[in-house]
Design a protein around this motif. Structure first.
Motif, PDB file in Angstrom:
ATOM      1  N   TRP A   1      34.453  24.958  21.480  1.00 46.48           N
ATOM      2  CA  TRP A   1      33.339  24.689  22.363  1.00 46.48           C
ATOM      3  C   TRP A   1      32.430  23.647  21.743  1.00 46.48           C
ATOM      4  CZ3 TRP A   1      28.631  25.508  20.142  1.00 46.48           C
ATOM      5  CH2 TRP A   1      28.593  26.353  19.034  1.00 46.48           C
ATOM      6  N   TYR A   2      31.596  23.048  22.579  1.00 51.01           N
ATOM      7  CA  TYR A   2      30.531  22.185  22.088  1.00 51.01           C
ATOM      8  C   TYR A   2      29.338  22.301  23.019  1.00 51.01           C
ATOM      9  CZ  TYR A   2      31.038  18.632  25.719  1.00 51.01           C
ATOM     10  OH  TYR A   2      31.048  17.981  26.918  1.00 51.01           O
ATOM     11  N   VAL A   3      28.182  22.029  22.482  1.00 58.87           N
ATOM     12  CA  VAL A   3      26.943  21.891  23.249  1.00 58.87           C
ATOM     13  C   VAL A   3      26.246  20.676  22.676  1.00 58.87           C
ATOM     14  CG1 VAL A   3      24.697  22.892  23.824  1.00 58.87           C
ATOM     15  CG2 VAL A   3      26.723  24.362  23.690  1.00 58.87           C
ATOM     16  N   ASP A   4      25.821  19.767  23.545  1.00 56.09           N
ATOM     17  CA  ASP A   4      25.050  18.638  23.045  1.00 56.09           C
ATOM     18  C   ASP A   4      23.876  18.342  23.965  1.00 56.09           C
ATOM     19  OD1 ASP A   4      26.085  17.010  25.125  1.00 56.09           O
ATOM     20  OD2 ASP A   4      27.558  16.091  23.822  1.00 56.09           O
ATOM     21  N   ALA A   5      22.939  17.604  23.421  1.00 54.66           N
ATOM     22  CA  ALA A   5      21.751  17.190  24.162  1.00 54.66           C
ATOM     23  C   ALA A   5      21.527  15.708  23.919  1.00 54.66           C
ATOM     24  CB  ALA A   5      20.533  17.985  23.708  1.00 54.66           C
ATOM     25  N   ILE A   6      21.162  15.014  24.979  1.00 55.67           N
ATOM     26  CA  ILE A   6      20.848  13.588  24.917  1.00 55.67           C
ATOM     27  C   ILE A   6      19.454  13.441  25.524  1.00 55.67           C
ATOM     28  CG2 ILE A   6      21.522  11.284  25.681  1.00 55.67           C
ATOM     29  CD1 ILE A   6      24.386  12.565  26.089  1.00 55.67           C
ATOM     30  N   VAL A   7      18.546  12.841  24.779  1.00 47.32           N
ATOM     31  CA  VAL A   7      17.166  12.718  25.248  1.00 47.32           C
ATOM     32  C   VAL A   7      16.765  11.254  25.243  1.00 47.32           C
ATOM     33  CG1 VAL A   7      14.768  13.402  24.862  1.00 47.32           C
ATOM     34  CG2 VAL A   7      16.627  14.989  24.274  1.00 47.32           C
ATOM     35  N   HIS A   8      16.438  10.744  26.411  1.00 48.86           N
ATOM     36  CA  HIS A   8      15.933   9.372  26.542  1.00 48.86           C
ATOM     37  C   HIS A   8      14.715   9.420  27.457  1.00 48.86           C
ATOM     38  CE1 HIS A   8      16.018   5.032  26.322  1.00 48.86           C
ATOM     39  NE2 HIS A   8      15.656   5.046  27.591  1.00 48.86           N
ATOM     40  N   ARG A   9      13.564   9.494  26.840  1.00 49.27           N
ATOM     41  CA  ARG A   9      12.304   9.559  27.569  1.00 49.27           C
ATOM     42  C   ARG A   9      11.575   8.237  27.426  1.00 49.27           C
ATOM     43  NH1 ARG A   9      10.718  14.907  29.103  1.00 49.27           N
ATOM     44  NH2 ARG A   9       9.165  13.612  30.117  1.00 49.27           N
ATOM     45  N   ARG A  10      10.790   7.877  28.404  1.00 51.66           N
ATOM     46  CA  ARG A  10      10.055   6.616  28.389  1.00 51.66           C
ATOM     47  C   ARG A  10       9.196   6.479  27.126  1.00 51.66           C
ATOM     48  NH1 ARG A  10       7.575   3.539  33.295  1.00 51.66           N
ATOM     49  NH2 ARG A  10       9.611   4.196  33.988  1.00 51.66           N
ATOM     50  N   MET A  11       8.595   7.578  26.668  1.00 49.75           N
ATOM     51  CA  MET A  11       7.717   7.514  25.489  1.00 49.75           C
ATOM     52  C   MET A  11       8.483   7.146  24.210  1.00 49.75           C
ATOM     53  SD  MET A  11       6.880  11.494  24.917  1.00 49.75           S
ATOM     54  CE  MET A  11       8.138  12.708  24.751  1.00 49.75           C
TER      55      MET A  11
ATOM     56  N   GLY B   1      10.601   4.706  24.053  1.00 53.67           N
ATOM     57  CA  GLY B   1      10.919   3.288  24.097  1.00 53.67           C
ATOM     58  C   GLY B   1      12.413   3.060  24.079  1.00 53.67           C
ATOM     59  N   PRO B   2      12.909   2.228  23.146  1.00 55.06           N
ATOM     60  CA  PRO B   2      14.340   1.887  23.143  1.00 55.06           C
ATOM     61  C   PRO B   2      15.228   2.914  22.429  1.00 55.06           C
ATOM     62  CG  PRO B   2      13.239   0.700  21.403  1.00 55.06           C
ATOM     63  CD  PRO B   2      12.156   1.465  22.152  1.00 55.06           C
ATOM     64  N   VAL B   3      14.690   4.085  22.088  1.00 54.40           N
ATOM     65  CA  VAL B   3      15.429   5.068  21.285  1.00 54.40           C
ATOM     66  C   VAL B   3      15.939   6.207  22.171  1.00 54.40           C
ATOM     67  CG1 VAL B   3      15.283   6.716  19.377  1.00 54.40           C
ATOM     68  CG2 VAL B   3      14.064   4.526  19.241  1.00 54.40           C
ATOM     69  N   THR B   4      17.212   6.536  21.999  1.00 57.19           N
ATOM     70  CA  THR B   4      17.816   7.703  22.629  1.00 57.19           C
ATOM     71  C   THR B   4      18.239   8.649  21.521  1.00 57.19           C
ATOM     72  OG1 THR B   4      18.643   6.382  24.476  1.00 57.19           O
ATOM     73  CG2 THR B   4      19.685   8.525  24.120  1.00 57.19           C
ATOM     74  N   LEU B   5      17.801   9.903  21.577  1.00 60.66           N
ATOM     75  CA  LEU B   5      18.145  10.901  20.571  1.00 60.66           C
ATOM     76  C   LEU B   5      19.344  11.726  21.040  1.00 60.66           C
ATOM     77  CD1 LEU B   5      14.556  12.174  19.757  1.00 60.66           C
ATOM     78  CD2 LEU B   5      15.892  10.439  18.540  1.00 60.66           C
ATOM     79  N   VAL B   6      20.195  12.100  20.096  1.00 65.15           N
ATOM     80  CA  VAL B   6      21.363  12.921  20.408  1.00 65.15           C
ATOM     81  C   VAL B   6      21.501  14.038  19.373  1.00 65.15           C
ATOM     82  CG1 VAL B   6      22.613  11.071  21.556  1.00 65.15           C
ATOM     83  CG2 VAL B   6      22.951  11.424  19.121  1.00 65.15           C
ATOM     84  N   GLY B   7      22.019  15.160  19.811  1.00 64.56           N
ATOM     85  CA  GLY B   7      22.320  16.272  18.922  1.00 64.56           C
ATOM     86  C   GLY B   7      23.518  17.019  19.464  1.00 64.56           C
ATOM     87  N   ARG B   8      24.338  17.556  18.583  1.00 63.98           N
ATOM     88  CA  ARG B   8      25.563  18.224  19.025  1.00 63.98           C
ATOM     89  C   ARG B   8      25.953  19.293  18.014  1.00 63.98           C
ATOM     90  NH1 ARG B   8      30.241  16.199  22.221  1.00 63.98           N
ATOM     91  NH2 ARG B   8      32.078  17.344  21.583  1.00 63.98           N
ATOM     92  N   THR B   9      26.463  20.403  18.520  1.00 64.22           N
ATOM     93  CA  THR B   9      27.090  21.408  17.678  1.00 64.22           C
ATOM     94  C   THR B   9      28.432  21.738  18.306  1.00 64.22           C
ATOM     95  OG1 THR B   9      26.858  23.585  16.637  1.00 64.22           O
ATOM     96  CG2 THR B   9      25.921  23.337  18.842  1.00 64.22           C
ATOM     97  N   GLU B  10      29.450  21.923  17.464  1.00 60.45           N
ATOM     98  CA  GLU B  10      30.787  22.169  17.981  1.00 60.45           C
ATOM     99  C   GLU B  10      31.574  23.060  17.037  1.00 60.45           C
ATOM    100  OE1 GLU B  10      33.227  18.385  17.755  1.00 60.45           O
ATOM    101  OE2 GLU B  10      31.251  17.648  17.173  1.00 60.45           O
ATOM    102  N   GLU B  11      32.552  23.744  17.612  1.00 58.12           N
ATOM    103  CA  GLU B  11      33.419  24.612  16.818  1.00 58.12           C
ATOM    104  C   GLU B  11      34.823  24.548  17.384  1.00 58.12           C
ATOM    105  OE1 GLU B  11      33.844  29.352  16.077  1.00 58.12           O
ATOM    106  OE2 GLU B  11      31.854  28.477  15.797  1.00 58.12           O
ATOM    107  N   LEU B  12      35.821  24.524  16.498  1.00 61.26           N
ATOM    108  CA  LEU B  12      37.221  24.518  16.901  1.00 61.26           C
ATOM    109  C   LEU B  12      37.976  25.513  16.032  1.00 61.26           C
ATOM    110  CD1 LEU B  12      39.539  23.279  18.565  1.00 61.26           C
ATOM    111  CD2 LEU B  12      39.863  21.664  16.688  1.00 61.26           C
TER     112      LEU B  12
END
Length: 180
Positions: A101-111, A113-124
């Motif tokens: 499984w995996y769960v990830d989050a992608i955050v791109h908010r106007r505040m 600016g040009p940065v998009t944050l990502v985070g992920r956890t996964e297991e196999l």
């Protein structure tokens, strides 16, 4: 191959049957691939289930039978935040079993600016007796749009049980995008 797609604006069904045309190091044996997928939408939520049957990519003599996998996936997006995840289970060939499984989050908010944050956890988990492997990995990173043509990426990956010793890696990349 043949692909059949039917649906409404909120529910879709797809099935495909075809012969693989793989290239590279993981080439499956000839045969018929079969995939079925149902996907539904409600507001900002998308959920789907899938089932696949194929010949295995492992061409060694012990890899007999079919590769069979089923999965469930969910995506949610609102206000520049996307959270998604997937769970799969099955077998790469007759004998061993695989789940993950995996769960990830992608955050791109106007505040940001040009940065998009990502985070992920996964297991196999690959259960094959003495050849079993159980892996976890955590990733945190950012994508920075430096200019319309230049994008930078930085990711930190941590595997707490890789080869019984935890490992951490930093991945840095710069990409130039040319439009023709």
């Amino acid at each position: 191959g043949v692909d059949l797609f039917a649906g409404t604006p909120h529910l879709q069904f797809e099935t495909s049957h075809g012969i693989p045309q793989d290239v590279g190091t993981a080439v499956r044996r000839r045969g018929l691939d079969r995939v079925v997928r149902v996907q539904g939408y409600h507001g900002t939520l998308v959920a789907g289930i899938s089932h696949m049957r194929s010949n295995p990519s492992d061409r060694r003599s012990f890899a007999r039978g079919e590769a069979v996998f089923s999965g469930v996936d969910v995506r949610w997006m609102l206000g520049g935040v996307q959270v998604r995840g997937e769970w799969i289970t099955g077998q790469p060939f007759a004998g061993p079993s695989t789940s993950g499984w995996y769960v990830d989050a992608i955050v791109h908010r106007r505040m940001f600016g040009p940065v998009t944050l990502v985070g992920r956890t996964e297991e196999l988990d690959y259960d094959a007796g003495v050849h079993s492997a159980y892996r976890k990995r955590y990733t945190a990173g950012a994508r920075v749009q430096v200019s319309p043509a230049i994008v930078g990426h930085v990711n930190v990956l941590h595997e707490p049980r890789a080869r019984r010793n935890p490992t951490t890696a930093v991945d840095l990349a710069v990409a130039y995008v040319g439009r023709f």
